[in-house]
Structure formats: C-alpha cells, structure tokens
Design a protein around this motif. Structure first.
Motif, PDB file in Angstrom:
ATOM      1  N   ARG A   3       0.824  -1.266   0.059  1.00 50.47           N
ATOM      2  CA  ARG A   3       0.017   0.008   0.156  1.00 50.47           C
ATOM      3  C   ARG A   3       0.821   1.329  -0.022  1.00 50.47           C
ATOM      4  N   VAL A   4       1.996   1.059   0.861  1.00 52.11           N
ATOM      5  CA  VAL A   4       2.865   2.145   0.670  1.00 52.11           C
ATOM      6  C   VAL A   4       3.427   2.679  -0.476  1.00 52.11           C
ATOM      7  N   LEU A   5       3.952   1.462  -1.350  1.00 54.46           N
ATOM      8  CA  LEU A   5       4.420   1.686  -2.500  1.00 54.46           C
ATOM      9  C   LEU A   5       3.668   2.213  -3.638  1.00 54.46           C
ATOM     10  N   HIS A   6       2.324   1.608  -3.429  1.00 55.57           N
ATOM     11  CA  HIS A   6       1.286   2.196  -4.268  1.00 55.57           C
ATOM     12  C   HIS A   6       0.978   3.819  -4.064  1.00 55.57           C
ATOM     13  N   ARG A   7       1.065   4.322  -3.028  1.00 55.75           N
ATOM     14  CA  ARG A   7       0.637   5.559  -2.470  1.00 55.75           C
ATOM     15  C   ARG A   7       1.392   6.436  -3.167  1.00 55.75           C
ATOM     16  N   VAL A   8       2.953   6.103  -3.111  1.00 54.52           N
ATOM     17  CA  VAL A   8       3.951   6.877  -3.581  1.00 54.52           C
ATOM     18  C   VAL A   8       4.107   6.869  -5.254  1.00 54.52           C
ATOM     19  N   GLU A   9       3.908   5.688  -5.636  1.00 54.86           N
ATOM     20  CA  GLU A   9       3.821   5.276  -7.164  1.00 54.86           C
ATOM     21  C   GLU A   9       2.853   5.950  -8.028  1.00 54.86           C
ATOM     22  N   GLU A  10       1.550   5.616  -7.430  1.00 56.14           N
ATOM     23  CA  GLU A  10       0.336   5.897  -8.247  1.00 56.14           C
ATOM     24  C   GLU A  10      -0.380   7.162  -7.700  1.00 56.14           C
ATOM     25  N   VAL A  11      -0.416   7.481  -6.536  1.00 52.78           N
ATOM     26  CA  VAL A  11      -1.178   8.506  -5.875  1.00 52.78           C
ATOM     27  C   VAL A  11      -0.350   9.999  -6.119  1.00 52.78           C
ATOM     28  N   GLY A  12       0.962   9.871  -6.141  1.00 53.25           N
ATOM     29  CA  GLY A  12       1.886  10.737  -6.304  1.00 53.25           C
ATOM     30  C   GLY A  12       2.374  11.555  -5.110  1.00 53.25           C
ATOM     31  N   ILE A  13       2.131  10.918  -3.941  1.00 50.95           N
ATOM     32  CA  ILE A  13       2.762  11.322  -2.627  1.00 50.95           C
ATOM     33  C   ILE A  13       4.150  11.280  -2.804  1.00 50.95           C
ATOM     34  N   GLU A  14       5.101  12.404  -2.293  1.00 56.62           N
ATOM     35  CA  GLU A  14       6.376  12.591  -2.578  1.00 56.62           C
ATOM     36  C   GLU A  14       7.153  11.621  -1.771  1.00 56.62           C
ATOM     37  N   ALA A  15       6.929  11.266  -0.515  1.00 54.91           N
ATOM     38  CA  ALA A  15       7.809  10.380  -0.004  1.00 54.91           C
ATOM     39  C   ALA A  15       7.050   9.796   1.288  1.00 54.91           C
ATOM     40  N   LEU A  16       7.445   8.571   1.772  1.00 53.84           N
ATOM     41  CA  LEU A  16       6.633   8.000   2.904  1.00 53.84           C
ATOM     42  C   LEU A  16       7.719   7.147   3.503  1.00 53.84           C
ATOM     43  N   ASP A  17       7.467   7.016   4.802  1.00 50.84           N
ATOM     44  CA  ASP A  17       8.320   6.331   5.621  1.00 50.84           C
ATOM     45  C   ASP A  17       7.804   4.887   6.236  1.00 50.84           C
ATOM     46  N   THR A  18       8.454   3.906   6.252  1.00 51.19           N
ATOM     47  CA  THR A  18       7.642   2.721   7.011  1.00 51.19           C
ATOM     48  C   THR A  18       8.739   1.903   7.579  1.00 51.19           C
ATOM     49  N   GLU A  19       8.476   0.913   8.503  1.00 51.98           N
ATOM     50  CA  GLU A  19       9.234  -0.040   8.994  1.00 51.98           C
ATOM     51  C   GLU A  19       8.668  -1.608   8.778  1.00 51.98           C
ATOM     52  N   PHE A  20       9.190  -2.596   8.851  1.00 51.66           N
ATOM     53  CA  PHE A  20       8.863  -3.986   8.542  1.00 51.66           C
ATOM     54  C   PHE A  20       9.690  -4.950   9.248  1.00 51.66           C
ATOM     55  N   ARG A  21       9.349  -6.055   9.329  1.00 48.66           N
ATOM     56  CA  ARG A  21      10.105  -7.130  10.019  1.00 48.66           C
ATOM     57  C   ARG A  21      10.589  -8.105   8.978  1.00 48.66           C
ATOM     58  N   TYR A  22      11.999  -8.691   8.959  1.00 47.97           N
ATOM     59  CA  TYR A  22      12.505  -9.332   7.987  1.00 47.97           C
ATOM     60  C   TYR A  22      13.155 -10.530   8.554  1.00 47.97           C
ATOM     61  N   PHE A  23      13.079 -11.471   8.065  1.00 49.65           N
ATOM     62  CA  PHE A  23      13.786 -12.714   8.423  1.00 49.65           C
ATOM     63  C   PHE A  23      14.626 -13.391   7.138  1.00 49.65           C
TER      64      PHE A  23
END
Length: 508
Positions: free
Chosen positions: A211-231
């Motif tokens: 969803r974050v990727l879509h908002r920056v790519e398609e909606v045109g938001i300049e920048a967004l930050d997020t965190e995620f867990r990775y193994f």
C-alpha cells in the motif's frame, strides 16, 4: 506519569507531619553554579509571606556544608553553630534543622531538609528522611531513563538522515539499480518489483508495504516512511533471526524521467534498545503505582500508633504497653523500608549474582512489588508455596522479575474478562529441579501462538513491546532451566518453570 515535583511534595508533606516540622524544602543542585535551588517547599519559608524559589549558596551556611561534604546533618541549636550564616535573605528564622543529601547513582543531586520542630530532631527523623530520599532517587532514575529514550530517538533520526543500509531504484516497477548491500540482504529481488515476491518479509507487513509503495507510485505522494520485520536466510540453515528494517520511499528525478528511490536501513539494534527501555519504564510504572498502596497501610499504622503512644505517655499507663507500641511502629517502618529497597533493586539492576536460594524467596519478592496493584484490579491472588523446597542456584532479583512479568501479564490478560479473575502461583520439588507454576483463569493462549510467544517482539496487543516473555525465557535459560506454556485447570494459561538443583547445570 511519574512527576519528580509531585513525589517531592508528597514526600515532604509526609515528613513534616511525621516529624512535626513547621517548614521544609526539597532542592536540587544547579549544574552551572553548584548552588542549591529549592523549587519544592512547604510551610512558611519566607518571613514576609513572599513566594519565591529559595537558593542556597554552596560556599556558605549549613546547606552549603552538605553540598560540599555530601553528608547528613542534624543541628538542634542552629544559632550556636558556626556554619549557620548563609540562609537566603528574607528566609524564616531557623532554630532546628535536619537535612539529608539526595544521591542518584552516587551523584549528589539535591537535598531534603526539615526545620523548626517543637522538639529536638533524632536519628528516627533521619530514617524518615532517608526513605523519602530513596523515593526521590527512584523518580530521578526514571526521568533519566526517559531522557535516554529521547536521546536514543534523536540519534536514530540522525542515522536515518545520514546512512543508508541499501538502495533500490525502480522505474515502472523495474529495477534500475540495486546496491550490493541490498543484494546481500534480500538475495534475489524480482523485476517487476513487488514486496510480495521477496522471501522473508513478515506476512503481516507485506500488504502494508504494498500500500505504501502504491501511494508513492500511483497517488503521487512525494515520500513515505515505514518499518517492517524481515527474516534473512540463515547461513547454516538454522533458525532465522528477525531484523527490523526501516524503509524510505521517495519520488526522484532519475536520468530522463521519474523514478522511485527506496532506502533501507537495518534498525534492529536501535529498535531493540528502544523497546527494552520502554519495557523497563512500563515495569517501573507498574511498580510505582504499587508503591503508594504498599506504603499507605504501614504509614497509617504509624500515625495510629503514635497517637496511642502519646495517650500512654500522657496518662502514665504501663510502660510495657508503650514498648509494645514502639515495636509496632518499628515493624511498620521496616515494611516501608523493605518496599523501597526492593523497588530500588529493580530500578538499578546489577550484574547477575547466582547463589543458593529458595525459589519461594523470589516469588515473595515479586509479590511484594506488584501484589497490591494486581489485587486492586479485582484479581484474586493465591499462592501455594512448598514449605520445604530444596534450594537451587539463581539470581533472586532476576527470578523475581520473571515472576513479576508473568503475574502482571496474567492480570492484564484478565482485565476485560467477564468470569472469575484468579492467579495461582505454586512451587514444588521435581526430581532434579524446583518447579514454579503461574496459572490464571483468563482467556488463555491459543495453541497456534504457544510456540511463538517467547520470540522477541511477538505480541497480540498494540500497547506492549513484545519483549517481556522473551526476557523471561532468556533469564530462565541463563539459569539452565526451561519455561513452557499450556492450559491451566482454570481454563486460562499456565506457565511452568523448572530450575535445576545442580549448580553445574545452572549459568550455562
């Protein structure tokens, strides 16, 4: 939240009442001048009824002497003491004085003082001030921890702005550039790019990342930050250790068009440090809430016994009766002292100290700290401690922390429970171990979560760090023991801990 000024006012009021002092203050050392600034005071400090903050010079007077020497002081004839000059102009005349330094981690940070009782001050008055001083030290330690957390967050923000763990540039979802560090972290990155195709991202985080990727790519938001867990994949094929990854997505000009810049930073250490501090502060908050409950009853008892003692002395009753009352006052005082000592032990942890101990000792130590708070929440707390339990080797403070976490977790799990709210703590002897069981009548733990609840950061609640049970598991493993969870006879959860009796099996 814990307020240093609030604790200081309450402590000062109690001390004045118990000692019969007409005025008093709590002051803190000004780091720039070394003088004492006293923003918390009670009674008529100023002769003309003024209202201003007293400031005591480090170089003059009785208070200045304490600032220089770091020692307590009792003076029952102030006028004849050569150190006396040095009271701020306009301050009420002082006839008798008792004052103690306040220390935080061996640093003199302030002074608590009482003055002008109708009788001479004694060592019993000094012990009253020592207990109040201990409470103030705890409050200062907590405020320092909060400052440390704020500094940690500030350093983390600086790290985010200046350092990149890995970089990815996408144009129409196709990978135009990927740094070697990111290749090492993710291995294969699909093109067209999708977070869903990257192996190892926590399933609960994948949809949010998309969803974050879509908002920056398609909606045109300049920048967004997020965190995620990775193994990340394990090099030896064993259990994979979870990492916290910070990701910033930003639209940028790239070559002859627009692209998406994704920067990734491994923030695992910063996240763990932040959560450990938060977990510690939450524990201190629970303990602080229980301090008032634990101290209130013995303080009330002391006041009642003092009135009774006054009547005995005035009416000339049997001296044995007076001695009995004094003994009861001493017992109540020791109870307060015990609560404060245990609280300070928790707030200032020391390296593990293994020694032979009765596990019941650790259980009682934990319940002294949180039992009152748990019962106030409407939870019945029952113990069934084996009377002749063999000794094991362990650290009583760490084992008390485990019991405290399990008991508070159980109480919180039953907060909105409609049925009976009960916690049962049992100890018993095993074949080569001592066994501790903490059971409750709450909703229990679903079977699918029982293998995960000891993992760092695993939680089903939004207001916890997910580190409490992980810390419990680590402590028990350090003792060479085991901790498991199942269903209790009351229908809730039951945690079972086994600690070996053999010293060689502990501390492994």
């Amino acid at each position: 939240s814990l307020s240093l000024e609030r604790v200081a006012h309450l402590g000062l009021d109690y001390a004045r009442k118990l000692t019969g002092s007409t005025l008093g203050f709590v002051g803190f050392v000004d780091s720039r001048t070394g003088n004492l600034v006293a923003p918390v005071y009670s009674g008529d400090v100023w002769a003309g009824g003024e209202s201003k903050t007293p400031v005591f010079s480090r170089e003059r007077g009785l208070i200045g002497w304490i600032l220089r020497e770091g020692k307590p002081l009792i003076v029952n004839d102030v006028a004849s003491d050569p150190r006396f000059p040095g009271v701020p102009e306009g301050h009420e005349a002082i006839e008798r004085l008792i004052a103690l330094p306040i220390f935080s981690q061996d640093e003199l940070i302030g002074i608590i003082a009482l003055a002008n009782a109708e009788r001479d001050y004694t060592n019993e008055d000094r012990r009253v001030l020592e207990r109040i001083s201990s409470l103030l030290s705890i409050a200062v330690l907590r405020l320092k921890a909060e400052d440390a957390l704020a500094s940690s967050e500030k350093r983390f923000r600086s790290l985010v702005e200046s350092a990149h763990f890995g970089t990815l540039i996408l144009r129409e979802r196709k990978v135009s550039y990927m740094s070697s560090a990111l290749k090492e972290l993710f291995g294969h990155v699909p093109s067209p790019f999708s977070f869903k195709e990257i192996q190892g991202i926590h399933p609960e985080d994948v949809e949010r990342l998309e969803r974050v990727l879509h908002r920056v790519e398609e909606v045109g938001i300049e920048a967004l930050d997020t965190e995620f867990r990775y193994f990340p994949p394990s090099s030896d094929g064993g259990k994979r250790r979870m990492k916290w990854i910070y990701c910033r997505l930003k639209r940028v000009k790239y070559e002859d068009g627009t692209a998406l810049l994704l920067n990734f930073i491994d923030i695992t250490k910063a996240k763990e440090a932040e959560m450990l501090i938060n977990d510690r502060l939450m524990s201190l908050g629970r303990i602080t809430a229980g301090i008032a409950h634990e101290i209130k009853n013995p303080l009330s008892g002391i006041n009642i016994y003092l009135k009774a003692l006054k009547r005995v002395l005035e009416e000339g009753e049997d001296p044995e009766k007076g001695l009995y009352i004094i003994e009861q006052i001493r017992a109540a005082s020791e109870r307060i002292d015990s609560v404060i000592r245990q609280t300070m032990d928790f707030s200032r942890p020391t390296p593990p100290r293994f020694r032979p101990l009765n596990l019941n000792e650790a259980v009682r130590g934990a319940l002294n700290l949180v039992g009152g708070t748990v019962k106030k929440g409407g939870v019945e707390l029952e113990t069934d401690l084996a009377p002749h339990l063999p000794k094991c080797y362990g650290d009583p403070q760490l084992l008390s922390q485990v019991v405290m976490n399990l008991v508070t977790n159980a109480a919180e799990a039953m907060r909105n429970h409609d049925g009976t709210k009960k916690i049962l703590i049992r100890t018993e002897a095993g074949e080569e171990t001592v066994v501790l069981k903490v059971s409750d009548s709450g909703p229990g733990i679903p079977p699918e979560n029982r293998n995960r609840i000891f993992e760092p950061f695993f939680t089903t609640k939004s207001d916890t760090t997910g580190l409490g049970l992980s810390i419990c598991s680590r402590i028990i493993l350090d003792h060479g023991g085991t901790i498991t969870v199942g269903e209790s006879e009351m229908g809730g959860a039951e945690f079972t801990i086994e600690i070996p009796l053999d010293r060689r099996r502990s501390r492994r």
